[in-house]
Design a protein around this motif. Structure first.
Motif, mmCIF file in Angstrom:
data_model
loop_
_atom_site.group_PDB
_atom_site.id
_atom_site.type_symbol
_atom_site.label_atom_id
_atom_site.label_comp_id
_atom_site.label_asym_id
_atom_site.label_seq_id
_atom_site.Cartn_x
_atom_site.Cartn_y
_atom_site.Cartn_z
ATOM 1 N N THR A 1 0.854 -1.183 0.000
ATOM 2 C CA THR A 1 0.000 0.000 0.000
ATOM 3 C C THR A 1 0.886 1.227 0.000
ATOM 4 O O THR A 1 0.908 2.001 0.958
ATOM 5 N N ALA A 2 1.632 1.408 -1.059
ATOM 6 C CA ALA A 2 2.605 2.490 -1.115
ATOM 7 C C ALA A 2 1.926 3.826 -0.979
ATOM 8 O O ALA A 2 0.995 4.151 -1.680
ATOM 9 N N GLY A 3 2.392 4.599 -0.015
ATOM 10 C CA GLY A 3 1.893 5.958 0.082
ATOM 11 C C GLY A 3 1.111 6.226 1.330
ATOM 12 O O GLY A 3 1.591 6.148 2.420
ATOM 13 N N ALA A 4 -0.161 6.488 1.204
ATOM 14 C CA ALA A 4 -0.921 7.108 2.277
ATOM 15 C C ALA A 4 -1.376 6.105 3.316
ATOM 16 O O ALA A 4 -1.320 4.911 3.169
ATOM 17 N N GLY A 5 -1.923 6.691 4.388
ATOM 18 C CA GLY A 5 -2.589 5.884 5.393
ATOM 19 C C GLY A 5 -1.660 5.079 6.264
ATOM 20 O O GLY A 5 -1.926 3.937 6.535
ATOM 21 N N ARG A 6 -0.543 5.673 6.709
ATOM 22 C CA ARG A 6 0.412 4.913 7.489
ATOM 23 C C ARG A 6 0.124 4.981 8.983
ATOM 24 O O ARG A 6 0.888 4.455 9.782
ATOM 25 N N GLY A 7 -0.936 5.627 9.409
ATOM 26 C CA GLY A 7 -1.247 5.687 10.825
ATOM 27 C C GLY A 7 -1.767 4.366 11.346
ATOM 28 O O GLY A 7 -2.075 3.440 10.598
ATOM 29 N N LEU A 8 -1.857 4.275 12.664
ATOM 30 C CA LEU A 8 -2.337 3.057 13.300
ATOM 31 C C LEU A 8 -3.850 2.940 13.118
ATOM 32 O O LEU A 8 -4.603 3.879 13.379
ATOM 33 N N ASP A 9 -4.303 1.781 12.694
ATOM 34 C CA ASP A 9 -5.721 1.502 12.512
ATOM 35 C C ASP A 9 -6.326 1.180 13.881
ATOM 36 O O ASP A 9 -6.332 0.021 14.323
ATOM 37 N N VAL A 10 -6.826 2.202 14.573
ATOM 38 C CA VAL A 10 -7.319 2.039 15.937
ATOM 39 C C VAL A 10 -8.544 1.135 15.974
ATOM 40 O O VAL A 10 -8.672 0.265 16.851
ATOM 41 N N ALA A 11 -9.458 1.322 15.021
ATOM 42 C CA ALA A 11 -10.657 0.475 14.984
ATOM 43 C C ALA A 11 -10.279 -0.982 14.761
ATOM 44 O O ALA A 11 -10.824 -1.891 15.403
ATOM 45 N N GLY A 12 -9.342 -1.224 13.860
ATOM 46 C CA GLY A 12 -8.880 -2.591 13.635
ATOM 47 C C GLY A 12 -8.223 -3.179 14.868
ATOM 48 O O GLY A 12 -8.411 -4.364 15.184
ATOM 49 N N ALA A 13 -7.445 -2.351 15.578
ATOM 50 C CA ALA A 13 -6.798 -2.818 16.806
ATOM 51 C C ALA A 13 -7.841 -3.238 17.840
ATOM 52 O O ALA A 13 -7.690 -4.261 18.520
ATOM 53 N N GLY A 14 -8.912 -2.448 17.959
ATOM 54 C CA GLY A 14 -9.969 -2.806 18.894
ATOM 55 C C GLY A 14 -10.674 -4.098 18.515
ATOM 56 O O GLY A 14 -10.983 -4.932 19.374
ATOM 57 N N LEU A 15 -10.918 -4.297 17.211
ATOM 58 C CA LEU A 15 -11.593 -5.514 16.762
ATOM 59 C C LEU A 15 -10.752 -6.756 17.016
ATOM 60 O O LEU A 15 -11.261 -7.764 17.516
ATOM 61 N N VAL A 16 -9.457 -6.702 16.668
ATOM 62 C CA VAL A 16 -8.631 -7.899 16.842
ATOM 63 C C VAL A 16 -8.410 -8.189 18.319
ATOM 64 O O VAL A 16 -8.397 -9.363 18.736
ATOM 65 N N ALA A 17 -8.246 -7.142 19.146
ATOM 66 C CA ALA A 17 -8.071 -7.364 20.583
ATOM 67 C C ALA A 17 -9.334 -7.981 21.181
ATOM 68 O O ALA A 17 -9.263 -8.945 21.959
ATOM 69 N N ALA A 18 -10.504 -7.442 20.820
ATOM 70 C CA ALA A 18 -11.756 -7.983 21.344
ATOM 71 C C ALA A 18 -11.971 -9.418 20.884
ATOM 72 O O ALA A 18 -12.422 -10.275 21.653
ATOM 73 N N GLY A 19 -11.640 -9.711 19.612
ATOM 74 C CA GLY A 19 -11.817 -11.061 19.099
ATOM 75 C C GLY A 19 -10.932 -12.072 19.799
ATOM 76 O O GLY A 19 -11.371 -13.176 20.154
ATOM 77 N N LEU A 20 -9.666 -11.702 20.040
ATOM 78 C CA LEU A 20 -8.758 -12.624 20.708
ATOM 79 C C LEU A 20 -9.125 -12.820 22.173
ATOM 80 O O LEU A 20 -9.059 -13.935 22.700
#
Length: 497
Positions: A201-220
């Motif tokens: 994904t060259a280029g934009a959007g290099r910040g941390l995906d907070v929503a994704g982090a919450g989903l994977v943490a909750a799932g695990l």
């Protein structure tokens, strides 16, 4: 990083972190009886001392891999090491069970920060045959810490330095962590974050995906928490609701990651890592191996002390055979790899299975014997020597080959996924073993221990099947087990120390 003149001085520093964080999962098992007495903890609180570490570790690993990509592995490694040292001090000073549980959760978060950075640093510091040797030593450190928990914990509790009792099991990390922190600033070179153009994904959007982090943490957490606590509470309705919720949570996480990648934004986890050659099969084998190892640790912790009536020091002495076998096999790994090539993991899995079967036979002898447990303990030590030998032959090349051909841009994601699989596999294996063993206690300790050992034996059979399948259907894996003089993330290199 590979050109750094002091790069070999960095290896023991990162391996100290690996050893501490892996040891802390296993050493707490042998300390639980003393913790219950010392802090007047009930069964649920004692179980949470183990589960809090595993939960926080498993939930944080994927996020930690991405943080290393964003801010550089050395910076995140240093932060994780400092936090782990502080949390270990808090565990050793805990005045009550609930404080210890919270400190253990912080320890798990710190361990999650460390684990992917270690693998990323090893991949950046070493190339070619050097890289293979470094990954081999990593596998040795992980395996040795896993088989040493019972021994080190038992000896520390029995020695009772300065009257610390079980607290010494956690406080021992403090001087090690402080020494590693000082050395990190001197010998660990800085590495730049992964450049945008390095990834798909060259280029934009290099910040941390907070929503994704919450989903994977909750799932695990929804997977691990009910498995860790369900048996203790009689499997109430909330445990089944959590397990049912885990699937849609993890599906939502995967869907979000695919959507972000399709939009040209950087996902928290690049799902393309699962398409890397040999990675998915390696994950299955690693999950089975760590599940069986955790199950074996659980059986030994209870059976040696409560079934055979051995004290912590004597139980630890029996388990030194596991360490001895592991170290001896690891030392011979390079020579064995020269003769067996890609068949080395399969040979290690076969020796591991043989050792577990010998252990089952020794326990079966005690189940029908009228004599004391002394002779049985010697038989168990002999079986553990063979079991440790199998682990020593299997674990370093298995962990190394799972990551050897992953591209540098996916190194953080691969390391996070591998660590998550290790931890989740360990929790699943330990929980299933505990459920089977404790559910069979009405028949006596001998039959119960044999029932519990059936889980590690089944895991070893699964690892043997996976390694045989890999050896048969991926001819390139043979080249991956031999040394090479060329470097790069995709090098097929010797996987032994």
């Amino acid at each position: 990083m590979a050109a750094a003149p002091n790069r070999w001085w960095a290896l023991p520093v990162v391996l100290v972190a690996v050893f501490m964080t892996t040891l802390d999962f296993f050493i707490a098992n042998v300390a639980v009886p003393s913790i219950r007495t010392g802090l007047h903890a009930d069964g649920s609180e004692a179980q949470l001392v183990i589960a809090a570490y595993g939960l926080a570790y498993a939930a944080g690993l994927v996020v930690s891999g991405r943080l290393g990509d964003l801010y550089g592995p050395r910076r995140v490694f240093s932060a994780g090491l400092a936090l782990f040292t502080l949390a270990s001090a808090a565990c050793g000073a805990a005045p009550a069970a609930w404080v210890l549980v919270q400190a253990r959760a912080v320890q798990g978060v710190a361990a999650a920060l460390l684990a992917p950075q270690v693998l990323a640093l090893l991949g950046g510091l070493y190339q070619g045959a050097d890289r293979a040797r470094a990954f081999g030593w990593y596998g040795t450190a992980v395996g040795l810490a896993g088989v040493s928990g019972q021994v080190i914990g038992g000896l520390l509790i029995a020695a009772d330095p300065w009257g610390l009792g079980w607290r010494a099991c956690f406080l021992v990390n403090v001087p090690l962590g402080l020494a590693a922190l000082v050395a990190t600033a001197r010998v660990l070179p800085s590495a730049p974050p992964v450049r945008p153009e390095d990834g798909p994904t060259a280029g934009a959007g290099r910040g941390l995906d907070v929503a994704g982090a919450g989903l994977v943490a909750a799932g695990l957490v929804a997977v691990v928490l009910p498995l860790a606590q369900g048996r203790e509470h009689g499997w109430p309705a909330w445990t089944w609701l959590c397990l049912a919720a885990s699937a849609p949570l993890l599906w939502a996480f995967a869907h979000r990651q695919r959507r972000l990648a399709a939009a040209g934004r950087q996902p928290l986890l690049d799902l393309g890592v699962f398409r890397e050659k040999g990675f998915a099969g390696g994950l299955v084998a690693v999950a089975l191996l760590f599940g069986g190892s955790a199950g074996l640790s659980f059986v030994l912790a209870l059976y040696l002390q409560e079934g055979l009536g051995l004290g912590p020091a004597a139980a630890g002495a029996v388990c030194t055979a596991l360490n001895g076998g592991f170290l001896a096999a690891s030392a011979r790994g390079a020579a064995m790899a020269g003769r067996l090539g890609a068949r080395l993991p399969m040979a290690g899995a076969a020796v591991l299975l043989l050792g577990l079967l010998l252990l089952d036979h020794a326990v079966a002898g005690h189940a029908g014997a009228a004599s004391g447990g002394g002779a049985v303990a010697w038989q168990i030590a002999g079986a553990l020597l063979v079991t440790g030998g199998g682990m020593g032959l299997l674990m370093p090349p298995l962990l190394s080959t799972a990551l050897a051909r992953v591209r540098p841009a996916l190194a953080g994601a691969a390391a996070g996924v591998l660590g998550t699989v290790q931890e989740t596999g360990g929790v699943l294996g330990g929980t299933l073993t505990g459920t089977v063993l404790l559910g069979s206690l009405e028949s006596g300790w001998g039959p119960a221990a044999r029932a519990g050992l059936a889980v590690p034996i089944a895991c070893a059979l699964g690892v043997l099947a996976m390694t045989a399948l890999t050896c048969r259907h991926t001819p390139a894996a043979r080249a991956a087990s031999r040394p090479t003089t060329t470097g790069g993330a995709g090098s097929r290199t010797n996987t032994t120390p």
